[in-house]
Every structure is written in structure tokens, then in C-alpha cells.
Design a protein around this motif. Structure first.
Motif, mmCIF file in Angstrom:
data_model
loop_
_atom_site.group_PDB
_atom_site.id
_atom_site.type_symbol
_atom_site.label_atom_id
_atom_site.label_comp_id
_atom_site.label_asym_id
_atom_site.label_seq_id
_atom_site.Cartn_x
_atom_site.Cartn_y
_atom_site.Cartn_z
ATOM 1 N N TRP A 1 0.840 -1.089 -0.045
ATOM 2 C CA TRP A 1 0.080 -0.050 0.037
ATOM 3 C C TRP A 1 0.934 1.271 -0.095
ATOM 4 O O TRP A 1 0.417 2.482 -0.169
ATOM 5 N N ILE A 2 2.271 1.218 0.166
ATOM 6 C CA ILE A 2 2.938 2.266 0.278
ATOM 7 C C ILE A 2 3.255 3.167 -1.064
ATOM 8 O O ILE A 2 3.427 2.298 -2.222
ATOM 9 N N VAL A 3 3.014 4.395 -1.147
ATOM 10 C CA VAL A 3 2.937 4.973 -2.450
ATOM 11 C C VAL A 3 4.311 5.799 -2.702
ATOM 12 O O VAL A 3 4.770 5.600 -3.659
ATOM 13 N N HIS A 4 4.975 6.227 -1.586
ATOM 14 C CA HIS A 4 6.492 6.858 -1.643
ATOM 15 C C HIS A 4 7.564 5.881 -1.534
ATOM 16 O O HIS A 4 7.891 5.388 -0.704
ATOM 17 N N THR A 5 7.897 5.534 -2.850
ATOM 18 C CA THR A 5 8.883 4.473 -3.119
ATOM 19 C C THR A 5 10.255 5.057 -3.771
ATOM 20 O O THR A 5 10.854 4.206 -4.039
ATOM 21 N N THR A 6 9.927 5.972 -4.017
ATOM 22 C CA THR A 6 11.173 6.523 -5.219
ATOM 23 C C THR A 6 12.413 6.448 -4.417
ATOM 24 O O THR A 6 13.317 6.573 -5.204
ATOM 25 N N GLU A 7 12.651 6.758 -3.405
ATOM 26 C CA GLU A 7 13.833 6.822 -2.748
ATOM 27 C C GLU A 7 14.347 5.494 -2.068
ATOM 28 O O GLU A 7 15.361 5.201 -1.230
#
Lengths: 141, 141, 141
Positions: free
Chosen positions: C80-86
């Protein structure tokens, strides 16, 4: 020496509400070079958080994590909750408040809050209905 | 200017122990109109909490939530715990302490703690056996 | 009256890094008998913790607990995590930071930090890669 002010934030359901500018404006008013700002929340069903102020997805994910860790009292996994008189979102709100913070001291350096580049100040509302929240700002020098 | 005192609380197992009156009495003694009271706990297996002081079920539910989130080390789900020499309730106590707070600053306004109507100050004991706990009160003006 | 300093800690992956001595040395420098030291972390993906300084297994267990409560974003339970860019360790790091603390005030009594016998001050790194972390020390008297 110390000075204080109260700020009010109108919330519209669960989520993070930034108030970094309001806190920074209070610090700037007095012109103190060095000091300590304490932000204190006068409630037990919301909390204060210093979090990333860049990607809004971070705030969304934070909100999702806490909803999953502490679901509403009408969720089958939460049947053990006794305090349900104020609605299914009330006791989970108290729990989320206990897991986070209601008071945060922040140093003031060179007349400004010593926040890191990516740090913003947030009120974390845990209730569904709109609420009027009070934060006491205390600056000591 | 600052003044300090230490208060002691005798606990009798896990749960919340209120000390709002003791903190308020310390603040009243000096008669300072404006200030910042810091409550600081000198232990790592209990914590400090500001929580609702009205319905005692809130404290019961808080205690139940933390017991479910961090069960004793002899629970099958906690077999990964290594530090078990001080009993099955010890390492979970350290974890619950990390998840909550050991130090809380509270503004003093008009000679009184600026707590909200429903906010009480609690020591949250996480150990099963009775303990004598020390809290340092620090008031700066 | 207040004085400040910044300390830097080089981290090498997740875990606890003690800085009690650095904080105590800063307090000793000024020779103040009574005061309040605030330790403030300028980051949102690590945190500050006061924890047991005796058995290192306590720190290992703390680290394990938080990894289990908030697994990396590539874990099936965290889809469910959206912020994965880092990277998969980034959003869990923000969550662990929200669950612990970024600012802790500690009274100074008789010229020394009023820490309990078993209390040590730790930076809790939540990222995998090495990081240079900054902590602001603020001492008010």
C-alpha cells in the motif's frame, strides 16, 4: 524571558495539517537570535509531528500506516475496545496520540527555527469530524 | 531562572498512574506566571503520557492496545526476542517505552499548566512487579 | 541564557548509535549547575531514543521490533506504500521516525544530565545507506 501565543487550526477529518509558517512567524516577531520554541497541543485525540515537507505522498503513507495499525473500533480486529461512546474513531485517536507526540521543543538559531531542510511542522488529526485545535507556542531565550 | 524537584511514584504492575496534581502543586509553589515545566522520567521500562482524564476506559484500552501490539516475550509471536534475562515483561517494556515518551515539556500560562480540559499527566508502567519510579520536574521561566 | 552546538554522527545502516558522552561533554563545558538540555534531530528518517545502555541485546531487539512492525516497502504486507522513489527503506524510515521522537529535553542537575543509571542517548538510524546526521544541542539555564 519567555513569550507565548496560541494558534488555532480548523481540521476537516484525519490527516496532516502543516503549521510551519505560523510557528516561524511567531519566532520572527520577537527577533530573538537564540532560543527554544516549544509547540504544545491541548488535546488527546490528535498529535504533533515533524515530517517531510516535500513529497505529499509521505503524509498520505503516514496516515495510511496509522489507520492500518490502529483501525476504527468497528473493525473486527478491534472488538476488544471498551471506550466506544464517542464513535469508532475516538479510541483509535487516543491510541495514535499516545504513539506520536503532543509536545515538541525546537531550537531557534540565528533568529530562525533550526529545522532541517526537509522538516515541516504538522498537526496530525485523528478524528473524522471537523475540529478546532489549539496549539500553545512557548519561546524561551 | 529554573527550579527542580523529584517526585516518586510507587507502581503496582502495568497501567497508568496519574500525577497531574503533584506536577500542578510544584508549579503553584513558585508562583511564576509564565514558564515551561518539563517532566522527565529516569527509566527505560516505563513512560510518560498525556491522556484523557475523564473516562477510565480510555486508560484501560490504551493498556490493552500496547499489550496486544507488544506481547510478553513468552508469547509465540515474540520468539525473536533475545533479551529475556529479566523476565518476559522486560524487553516489551523497553519497546513500549520507545513507542511513547520519557520527557514532555508543558507551558505554564497564568501560573498554571496549560493542559487542555481533558488532559491528565500519567506514568505508564510497563513492568509487572511493583517499582519505585522517579520523575524530575524542571520549571524554567 | 542559552548556548548551542551541533554534533554530527556518521551512520552505517540501521541501528542505534550512542552519543551520551558527546552530550555530557557539551553540558560540562559551560559549568552550569542547573539547566535543561534539549537534543534535536534535523532529519525525518531517523530518530532519537533514550534507552538501556547495559545489555546490547536490548538495542538489537528494539531494532528487530521496529523492522517487524514496519517492514521495507518491497515486503508483500507493505504494498500500500506510495512513496517508494527513494528506495524500499525510505517510507518505513519516516514511519519509524513518527513512532519515536526527534526532540528530547533532559534536565541538568548538579552540573550533570539527570539521566537514570541505565539511560543512554541514542540516534536511531532507519536508513540502510550511510548518512551524516546532525543533532542540535540547546542548553538553557
Amino acid at each position: 524571558m519567555a513569550r507565548q501565543a496560541t494558534i488555532r487550526i480548523e481540521t476537516r477529518g484525519q490527516g496532516l495539517y502543516e503549521f510551519t509558517r505560523k510557528a516561524a512567524a511567531f519566532v520572527a516577531e520577537g527577533g530573538e537570535e537564540i532560543g527554544l520554541l516549544t509547540v504544545f497541543l491541548r488535546h488527546t485525540s490528535c498529535s504533533l509531528l515533524i515530517q517531510e515537507n516535500a513529497d505529499p505522498d509521505v503524509r498520505g503513507d503516514l496516515d495510511r500506516f496509522f489507520r492500518r495499525l490502529v483501525p476504527p473500533a468497528d473493525d473486527p480486529s478491534m472488538r476488544w475496545i471498551v471506550h466506544t461512546t464517542e464513535g469508532p474513531d475516538d479510541m483509535p485517536a487516543h491510541i495514535k496520540s499516545a504513539l506520536t507526540a503532543v509536545s515538541i521543543p525546537i531550537p531557534v538559531t540565528g533568529g530562525r527555527l533550526a529545522l532541517g531542510t526537509w522538516q515541516g511542522l504538522y498537526l496530525f488529526e485523528h478524528r473524522d469530524a471537523p475540529h478546532r485545535r489549539e496549539i500553545v507556542l512557548h519561546l524561551s531565550t
